[in-house]
Design an enzyme around this catalytic site. Structure first.
Site, PDB file in Angstrom:
ATOM      1  N   GLY A  18       8.625  12.069   9.798  1.00 24.61           N
ATOM      2  CA  GLY A  18       8.212  11.289  10.970  1.00 24.61           C
ATOM      3  C   GLY A  18       7.025  10.451  10.563  1.00 24.61           C
ATOM      4  N   ASN A  33       9.887   4.007   0.172  1.00 28.25           N
ATOM      5  CA  ASN A  33      10.035   4.790   1.407  1.00 28.25           C
ATOM      6  C   ASN A  33      11.496   5.151   1.679  1.00 28.25           C
ATOM      7  OD1 ASN A  33       7.371   4.984   1.895  1.00 28.25           O
ATOM      8  ND2 ASN A  33       7.289   3.634   3.660  1.00 28.25           N
ATOM      9  N   ARG A  76      -0.993   7.961   1.175  1.00 27.34           N
ATOM     10  CA  ARG A  76      -0.420   9.003   2.039  1.00 27.34           C
ATOM     11  C   ARG A  76      -1.496   9.471   2.990  1.00 27.34           C
ATOM     12  NH1 ARG A  76       0.265  13.125  -2.557  1.00 27.34           N
ATOM     13  NH2 ARG A  76      -1.685  12.082  -3.021  1.00 27.34           N
ATOM     14  N   CYS A  79       5.320   5.511   9.345  1.00 28.81           N
ATOM     15  CA  CYS A  79       5.870   4.687   8.252  1.00 28.81           C
ATOM     16  C   CYS A  79       7.367   4.914   8.002  1.00 28.81           C
ATOM     17  CB  CYS A  79       5.083   4.931   6.976  1.00 28.81           C
ATOM     18  SG  CYS A  79       3.428   4.241   7.064  1.00 28.81           S
ATOM     19  N   GLU A 136       0.842  -1.199   0.000  1.00 32.26           N
ATOM     20  CA  GLU A 136       0.000   0.000   0.000  1.00 32.26           C
ATOM     21  C   GLU A 136       0.879   1.252   0.000  1.00 32.26           C
ATOM     22  OE1 GLU A 136      -3.442   0.475  -0.142  1.00 32.26           O
ATOM     23  OE2 GLU A 136      -2.640   2.504  -0.394  1.00 32.26           O
ATOM     24  N   LYS A 178       7.765  -1.521  -1.844  1.00 29.12           N
ATOM     25  CA  LYS A 178       7.272  -0.589  -0.815  1.00 29.12           C
ATOM     26  C   LYS A 178       8.424   0.013  -0.006  1.00 29.12           C
ATOM     27  CE  LYS A 178       4.751   1.537   2.158  1.00 29.12           C
ATOM     28  NZ  LYS A 178       4.096   2.787   1.818  1.00 29.12           N
ATOM     29  N   ARG A 199       2.505   9.720  15.616  1.00 25.38           N
ATOM     30  CA  ARG A 199       3.541   8.694  15.764  1.00 25.38           C
ATOM     31  C   ARG A 199       4.867   9.251  15.240  1.00 25.38           C
ATOM     32  NH1 ARG A 199       0.505   3.585  12.982  1.00 25.38           N
ATOM     33  NH2 ARG A 199      -0.138   5.246  11.574  1.00 25.38           N
TER      34      ARG A 199
HETATM   35  P1  NAD Z   1      -2.469   1.092  12.819  1.00 23.31           P
HETATM   36  O1  NAD Z   1      -1.668   0.783  14.009  1.00 23.31           O
HETATM   37  O2  NAD Z   1      -3.213   2.385  12.707  1.00 23.31           O
HETATM   38  O3  NAD Z   1      -3.546  -0.064  12.584  1.00 23.31           O
HETATM   39  C1  NAD Z   1      -3.310  -1.424  12.825  1.00 23.31           C
HETATM   40  C2  NAD Z   1      -4.628  -2.035  13.324  1.00 23.31           C
HETATM   41  O4  NAD Z   1      -4.476  -3.462  13.393  1.00 23.31           O
HETATM   42  C3  NAD Z   1      -5.002  -1.570  14.733  1.00 23.31           C
HETATM   43  O5  NAD Z   1      -6.329  -1.091  14.733  1.00 23.31           O
HETATM   44  C4  NAD Z   1      -4.848  -2.831  15.589  1.00 23.31           C
HETATM   45  O6  NAD Z   1      -5.766  -2.890  16.665  1.00 23.31           O
HETATM   46  C5  NAD Z   1      -5.129  -3.917  14.568  1.00 23.31           C
HETATM   47  N1  NAD Z   1      -4.607  -5.239  14.944  1.00 23.31           N
HETATM   48  C6  NAD Z   1      -3.504  -5.530  15.678  1.00 23.31           C
HETATM   49  N2  NAD Z   1      -3.347  -6.861  15.775  1.00 23.31           N
HETATM   50  C7  NAD Z   1      -4.366  -7.421  15.087  1.00 23.31           C
HETATM   51  C8  NAD Z   1      -4.749  -8.758  14.826  1.00 23.31           C
HETATM   52  N3  NAD Z   1      -4.031  -9.795  15.262  1.00 23.31           N
HETATM   53  N4  NAD Z   1      -5.863  -8.974  14.106  1.00 23.31           N
HETATM   54  C9  NAD Z   1      -6.605  -7.941  13.651  1.00 23.31           C
HETATM   55  N5  NAD Z   1      -6.300  -6.638  13.857  1.00 23.31           N
HETATM   56  C10 NAD Z   1      -5.184  -6.389  14.570  1.00 23.31           C
HETATM   57  O7  NAD Z   1      -1.474   0.953  11.592  1.00 23.31           O
HETATM   58  P2  NAD Z   1      -1.617   1.609  10.124  1.00 23.31           P
HETATM   59  O8  NAD Z   1      -1.031   2.959  10.098  1.00 23.31           O
HETATM   60  O9  NAD Z   1      -2.990   1.397   9.615  1.00 23.31           O
HETATM   61  O10 NAD Z   1      -0.609   0.671   9.317  1.00 23.31           O
HETATM   62  C11 NAD Z   1      -0.919  -0.656   9.023  1.00 23.31           C
HETATM   63  C12 NAD Z   1       0.118  -1.197   8.065  1.00 23.31           C
HETATM   64  O11 NAD Z   1       0.046  -0.480   6.837  1.00 23.31           O
HETATM   65  C13 NAD Z   1       1.566  -1.033   8.547  1.00 23.31           C
HETATM   66  O12 NAD Z   1       2.310  -2.122   8.102  1.00 23.31           O
HETATM   67  C14 NAD Z   1       2.014   0.228   7.839  1.00 23.31           C
HETATM   68  O13 NAD Z   1       3.413   0.280   7.685  1.00 23.31           O
HETATM   69  C15 NAD Z   1       1.301   0.072   6.512  1.00 23.31           C
HETATM   70  N6  NAD Z   1       1.038   1.328   5.815  1.00 23.31           N
HETATM   71  C16 NAD Z   1       0.530   2.383   6.510  1.00 23.31           C
HETATM   72  C17 NAD Z   1       0.291   3.564   5.843  1.00 23.31           C
HETATM   73  C18 NAD Z   1      -0.194   4.771   6.593  1.00 23.31           C
HETATM   74  O14 NAD Z   1      -0.169   5.870   6.002  1.00 23.31           O
HETATM   75  N7  NAD Z   1      -0.646   4.660   7.834  1.00 23.31           N
HETATM   76  C19 NAD Z   1       0.571   3.677   4.464  1.00 23.31           C
HETATM   77  C20 NAD Z   1       1.040   2.565   3.789  1.00 23.31           C
HETATM   78  C21 NAD Z   1       1.284   1.394   4.475  1.00 23.31           C
END
Ligand code: NAD
Length: 440
Positions: free
Chosen positions: A262, A213, A156, A265, A153, A209, A335
């Site tokens: 920051g 980054n 942004r 990610c 994914e 990915k 974060r």
């Molecule tokens: P986040 O911490 O906001 O969300 C993760 C969610 O997963 C939480 O709600 C948590 O409660 C849940 N969770 C934890 N363990 C679980 C389980 N065993 N079963 C089901 N749910 C569970 O994280 P995020 O920012 O959404 O990022 C998620 C992933 O996506 C990461 O790997 C991140 O690097 C990637 N990513 C994030 C973004 C971004 O902009 N936030 C962009 C691209 C990729």
């Protein structure tokens, strides 16, 4: 239309779930956080993301989006499972903590009794996808009919809905050709708009990915290194960035010098990449990422030192106002926020710090009880000895410097994002400092 599940309803998962429902798919979203699921089910999006609350509300009302904490529900109702759980930095090293990924797969796999597709979207160290694919085969009743596709994914925060509905590319790491058509159906809408589709093996998809980054982080630290050289010579980093940015091989984006990157990610992803590269025997080739990380973190120290110098050498008892604490505008994500880290460091060194942010104040005092929060900019700056502009929310660009000058004790501002207009602020009587370009 497909029956999908989304596992993990954080920034990525909730956005993905709502967007897939808006494309007409039937989506069930699961999280292990019961309170979060209750909140979202009631229509509340627990973070700030433009456009997402309306999309979630509409998807819930259309009954195409439901929420659960039951793995049985997910396995019964969906055939395609999007894995969107977190992969934060480990508490013990710079590697990624894969416990959420492992936990989710170990919950889901034993319930996959019919042919199913798991689609990994979380950002993971290269090699993780193969482990998941093997685990699905070994631990699901459907065995070899449980497939995995790796679909990193690139959204942004701040543009998450737009980026999910209209991505600039879709990458699929596959081990069964037939799964490509399944995902083409799911993503028929963006593919119909001409979004490039790149099909690869698992490791390539995982590496795309982290490579993206790593490149972006390096680009930011590159310009910030030059900002220090500009400070040492009296040169202007913004003019320099504009000039090199006209070279299409370089490009102007991600060349804004300031307090650095920051968020949830970039920092953890470049550290996890270094850790994985070391495990794979190519550590030295990735030493440049250590430098990028160090340059980035040094921005924070630099601002603290600049504040100290601007106040005559001591922070003890100084009243400091911080405008903007999310890691970037249009997001309430704090974060690894450089702005918040600077605020906390100043407070730790004896300053009375008041922070303002249009969206990110909730939760700050629970985590940083020494930071005072203010609901308005005027309240935040009243009696300030110095003001720091650290996250470039649009509303800060249109502040009235003359009005603010009447409220502060000393009209001194450090623009950590190099976007406030020097003439406007200095003509109103402010002393302005930037990172990498002359101020007043
Ligand atoms: P986040 O911490 O906001 O969300 C993760 C969610 O997963 C939480 O709600 C948590 O409660 C849940 N969770 C934890 N363990 C679980 C389980 N065993 N079963 C089901 N749910 C569970 O994280 P995020 O920012 O959404 O990022 C998620 C992933 O996506 C990461 O790997 C991140 O690097 C990637 N990513 C994030 C973004 C971004 O902009 N936030 C962009 C691209 C990729």
């Amino acid at each position: 239309m497909a029956k999908l599940s989304v596992i993990g309803t954080g920034y990525l998962g909730l956005t993905h779930a709502a967007c897939m429902a808006s494309l007409g798919h039937e989506v069930i979203a699961l999280d292990v956080d019961t309170a979060k699921i209750q909140l979202i089910s009631a229509g509340t999006v627990p973070f700030h993301e433009p456009g997402l609350p309306a999309l979630v509300a509409h998807a819930i009302a259309s009954r195409r989006l439901t929420f659960t904490t039951s793995w049985d529900d997910v396995a019964e109702q969906a055939d395609i499972h999007f894995l969107c759980v977190g992969t934060p930095q480990s508490a013990y090293s710079e590697a990624a903590d894969l416990s959420q990924v492992r936990g989710a797969i170990q919950s889901l796999a034993p319930l996959l009794t019919r042919p199913s597709l798991v689609v990994g979207k979380s950002t993971v160290p290269v090699g993780t996808a193969q482990w998941i694919a093997d685990t699905l085969v070994a631990e699901s009743p459907a065995g070899v009919d449980s497939h995995l596709v790796w679909n990193p994914e690139f959204l942004r925060e701040g543009f998450a809905v737009e980026d999910t509905l209209h991505p600039d590319r879709i990458v699929l790491g596959v081990s069964h050709e037939s799964d490509i058509d399944t995902l083409k159906d799911v993503y028929a809408s963006p593919l119909g708009e001409g979004t490039p589709l790149i099909v690869s093996d698992y490791p390539t998809a995982e590496l795309v990915k982290v490579a993206a980054n790593a490149f972006l982080a390096t680009k930011i630290s590159f310009i910030n290194a030059f900002a220090d050289l500009c400070d040492a010579t009296g040169a202007n980093i913004t003019t320099l960035a504009d000039a090199i940015g006209y070279d299409t091989r370089i490009g102007r984006r991600f060349l804004n010098a300031g307090i650095g990157f920051g968020g949830g990610c970039l920092p953890k992803d470049i550290r996890a990449l270094q850790a994985r590269a070391a495990e794979l025997g190519v550590a030295e080739q990735f030493d440049f990422l250590r430098a990028a990380d160090d340059i980035n973190l040094s921005r924070r120290t630099k601002v603290v030192e600049l504040v100290k110098a601007s106040l005559g050498g001591s922070l003890e008892g100084a009243r400091v106002t911080v405008l903007g604490i999310s890691f970037k505008p249009d997001s309430d994500d704090i974060r690894d926020s450089p702005a918040l880290s600077i605020a906390a460091e100043l407070s730790g060194n004896g300053a009375h710090v008041t922070v303002h942010d249009p969206e990110a104040l909730h939760g700050v005092q629970a985590r940083y009880p020494d930071l005072a929060t203010a609901e308005t900019v005027n309240a935040a700056v009243t009696d300030a000895d110095i003001v720091l502009h650290l996250t470039e929310w649009k509303e800060y660009r249109t502040l009235n410097p003359a009005e603010l000058k009447s409220l502060v004790k000393n009209p001194i501002i450090i623009d950590g994002r190099n976007v406030l207009d020097l003439d406007t602020w200095s003509n109103a009587g402010w002393t302005v400092s930037y990172l990498g370009k002359p101020g007043s």
